[in-house]
Scaffold this motif. Structure first.
Motif, short mmCIF file in Angstrom:
data_model
loop_
_atom_site.label_atom_id
_atom_site.label_comp_id
_atom_site.label_asym_id
_atom_site.label_seq_id
_atom_site.Cartn_x
_atom_site.Cartn_y
_atom_site.Cartn_z
N THR A 174 9.85 -13.70 6.23
CA THR A 174 9.13 -13.68 5.08
C THR A 174 7.71 -13.25 5.77
OG1 THR A 174 8.62 -15.91 5.08
CG2 THR A 174 10.34 -15.00 3.64
N ASN A 175 7.41 -13.40 6.94
CA ASN A 175 6.07 -12.98 7.62
C ASN A 175 6.25 -11.57 8.26
OD1 ASN A 175 3.74 -12.90 8.83
ND2 ASN A 175 3.99 -14.94 9.56
N PRO A 176 5.40 -10.68 7.70
CA PRO A 176 5.59 -9.48 8.54
C PRO A 176 5.02 -9.26 9.70
CG PRO A 176 4.03 -9.24 6.56
CD PRO A 176 4.68 -10.56 6.41
N LEU A 177 4.08 -10.27 10.20
CA LEU A 177 3.33 -10.35 11.40
C LEU A 177 4.43 -10.64 12.24
CD1 LEU A 177 0.37 -12.40 10.45
CD2 LEU A 177 0.28 -10.04 10.95
N ILE A 178 5.24 -11.44 12.03
CA ILE A 178 6.47 -11.66 13.20
C ILE A 178 7.11 -10.62 13.70
CG2 ILE A 178 8.88 -12.89 13.81
CD1 ILE A 178 7.92 -14.94 11.55
N VAL A 179 7.40 -9.53 12.50
CA VAL A 179 7.82 -8.34 13.01
C VAL A 179 6.91 -7.19 13.65
CG1 VAL A 179 9.45 -6.41 12.17
CG2 VAL A 179 9.50 -8.40 11.06
N GLY A 180 5.92 -7.02 13.08
CA GLY A 180 4.90 -6.41 13.33
C GLY A 180 4.23 -6.37 14.78
N LYS A 181 4.12 -7.71 15.39
CA LYS A 181 3.51 -7.94 16.48
C LYS A 181 4.42 -7.09 17.87
CE LYS A 181 0.97 -11.98 15.58
NZ LYS A 181 0.57 -13.34 15.92
N TYR A 205 4.09 -0.62 5.11
CA TYR A 205 5.50 -0.33 4.42
C TYR A 205 6.84 -0.73 5.20
CZ TYR A 205 9.37 2.79 3.07
OH TYR A 205 10.77 2.95 2.65
N SER A 206 6.60 -0.31 6.51
CA SER A 206 7.98 -0.63 7.28
C SER A 206 8.11 -2.03 7.66
CB SER A 206 7.87 0.11 8.65
OG SER A 206 7.87 1.61 8.56
N MET A 207 6.92 -2.75 7.83
CA MET A 207 7.08 -4.19 8.32
C MET A 207 7.48 -5.02 7.00
SD MET A 207 6.66 -4.43 11.20
CE MET A 207 6.92 -2.41 11.31
N CYS A 211 11.21 -7.09 5.82
CA CYS A 211 11.24 -8.52 5.50
C CYS A 211 11.81 -8.61 4.23
CB CYS A 211 9.76 -9.12 5.16
SG CYS A 211 9.10 -9.31 6.92
N GLY A 212 12.55 -7.40 3.53
CA GLY A 212 13.09 -7.23 2.66
C GLY A 212 12.61 -6.96 1.17
N MET A 213 11.15 -6.51 1.35
CA MET A 213 10.49 -5.96 0.18
C MET A 213 10.11 -4.65 0.37
SD MET A 213 6.69 -7.69 -1.25
CE MET A 213 7.61 -9.01 -1.68
N VAL A 288 -14.13 -3.53 3.73
CA VAL A 288 -13.06 -4.09 2.68
C VAL A 288 -13.48 -4.04 1.39
CG1 VAL A 288 -11.63 -6.26 2.14
CG2 VAL A 288 -12.55 -5.76 4.66
N CYS A 289 -12.24 -3.30 0.54
CA CYS A 289 -12.58 -3.08 -0.74
C CYS A 289 -11.59 -3.80 -1.89
CB CYS A 289 -12.70 -1.53 -0.96
SG CYS A 289 -11.29 -0.84 -0.97
N SER A 290 -10.54 -4.23 -1.22
CA SER A 290 -9.60 -4.74 -2.10
C SER A 290 -8.54 -5.70 -1.15
CB SER A 290 -8.65 -3.73 -2.59
OG SER A 290 -7.70 -4.36 -3.55
N VAL A 291 -8.09 -6.73 -1.65
CA VAL A 291 -7.19 -7.57 -1.14
C VAL A 291 -6.10 -7.98 -1.99
CG1 VAL A 291 -6.53 -9.82 0.15
CG2 VAL A 291 -8.99 -8.53 0.42
N ARG A 292 -4.69 -7.49 -1.69
CA ARG A 292 -3.67 -7.77 -2.53
C ARG A 292 -2.63 -8.72 -1.85
NH1 ARG A 292 -4.73 -5.62 -7.33
NH2 ARG A 292 -2.54 -5.66 -7.89
N ARG A 293 -2.08 -9.73 -2.68
CA ARG A 293 -0.88 -10.67 -2.13
C ARG A 293 0.37 -10.05 -2.76
NH1 ARG A 293 -3.12 -16.34 -2.67
NH2 ARG A 293 -4.14 -15.27 -0.58
N VAL A 294 1.09 -9.66 -2.12
CA VAL A 294 2.67 -9.08 -2.27
C VAL A 294 3.86 -9.96 -2.27
CG1 VAL A 294 1.89 -6.67 -1.87
CG2 VAL A 294 2.84 -8.04 -0.10
N ALA A 295 3.38 -11.14 -1.67
CA ALA A 295 4.33 -12.24 -1.83
C ALA A 295 3.75 -13.57 -1.84
CB ALA A 295 5.17 -12.19 -0.42
N GLU A 296 4.37 -14.66 -2.34
CA GLU A 296 3.84 -16.05 -2.67
C GLU A 296 4.55 -16.87 -1.46
OE1 GLU A 296 1.25 -16.51 -3.94
OE2 GLU A 296 0.85 -14.58 -5.17
#
Length: 296
Positions: A174-181, A205-207, A211-213, A288-296
């Protein structure tokens, strides 16, 4: 036409139009595609022109489905079905060399598997290497054979190391950082969505796809996903998407993944590599102009 075809090379660039490809890009137009040769011969200016001259739109991974709208000479006008875009409600539009596509129909399979290794080799039943494929490539799967698994491809049934893939429905990260690093240090590539190179939104997009999203392909569309979060860094959570623009009059030009403790994981720009940086004191912190949360 509106026929569904498949990408028949490990990675295919989706070009803005048939005239966008240059002589230096010939290795990227072949079947099989010669990615290492292409990337190895591109100068910094050649790479920069991919974006500044709007030559490439995105990429397709092996076996990815496209809608073929038209064929003009050696080129196919396509829609990348799995890549959401405001440019077309059906997916991401562009042009691909006809030789890099296959008309073969994808069989119905009870299970799909996704490549979770950075790269993986497809082999023949004899064990002879067939094709190297990218992280995130998806295959209909068949029966196991020793430590390998049968997978269906645009070239028929092949084998892949079982440890290099996971069933799509069982991907639990669920954490794209695990994949992205694991891609830190990989050179940036405009339009890239493969383990041979990513651009900033292609990386995000790829990370998240891993993670299934499924997020939209481009940063401007990703900036409308999920829900808005305050620009106060104390409200940010690991995995939030950070968006940047130069000033209030300009459009969003960059996106990264918040890594916690004031850090960001991102694919920065041509000539640089995927990196994790501290935002404090950088141009990014000011833009920084925007921050979005795509998973809770």
């Amino acid at each position: 036409m509106n026929e569904r075809w498949l990408c028949a090379v490990s990675v295919a660039a989706v070009w803005t139009d048939p005239d966008a490809a240059r002589l230096v890009d010939l290795p990227a137009l072949n079947h099989p595609v010669q990615l290492e040769k292409w990337l190895g011969q591109l100068t910094f200016q050649d790479r920069l022109a991919l974006s500044e001259e709007k030559r490439i739109q995105t990429q397709l991974l092996y076996g990815e489905t496209v809608i073929v709208e038209d064929i003009v000479g050696d080129w196919a006008k396509v829609i990348a079905c799995s890549q959401k875009s405001r440019k077309d409600s059906r997916g991401y539009p562009g042009w691909v060399p006809l030789v890099q596509l296959s008309m073969r129909e994808q069989p119905r399979a009870r299970q799909l598997v996704k490549v979770t290794a950075r790269e993986a080799m497809l082999t023949e039943r004899s064990g002879e290497p067939f094709l190297r494929v990218s992280f995130n490539t998806v295959f209909p799967s068949g029966l196991p054979q020793d430590k390998r698994l049968h997978v269906w491809t645009p070239h028929g049934w092949k084998l892949i190391r079982a440890s290099a893939v996971e069933p799509v429905e069982e991907v639990a990260i669920t954490n794209p950082l695990i994949v992205g690093k694991k891609f830190i240090g990989l050179p940036y590539l405009w339009g890239g969505v493969s383990s041979w190179g990513f651009d900033c939104s292609g990386f995000v997009y790829s990370m998240w796809k891993a993670c299934g999203m499924i997020l939209p392909r481009d940063a401007c569309d990703q900036a409308e996903a999920g829900r808005s979060i305050s620009l106060d860094q104390e409200d940010w959570q690991i995995g939030d998407l950070l968006f940047f623009r130069e000033d209030e009059a300009s459009s969003i030009h960059h996106v990264g993944i918040y890594a916690g403790y004031g850090r960001m994981l991102h694919a920065p720009s041509t000539g640089r590599c995927i990196e994790q940086i501290r935002l404090l004191g950088t141009e990014y912190a000011e833009n920084v102009c925007s921050v979005r949360r795509v998973a809770e």
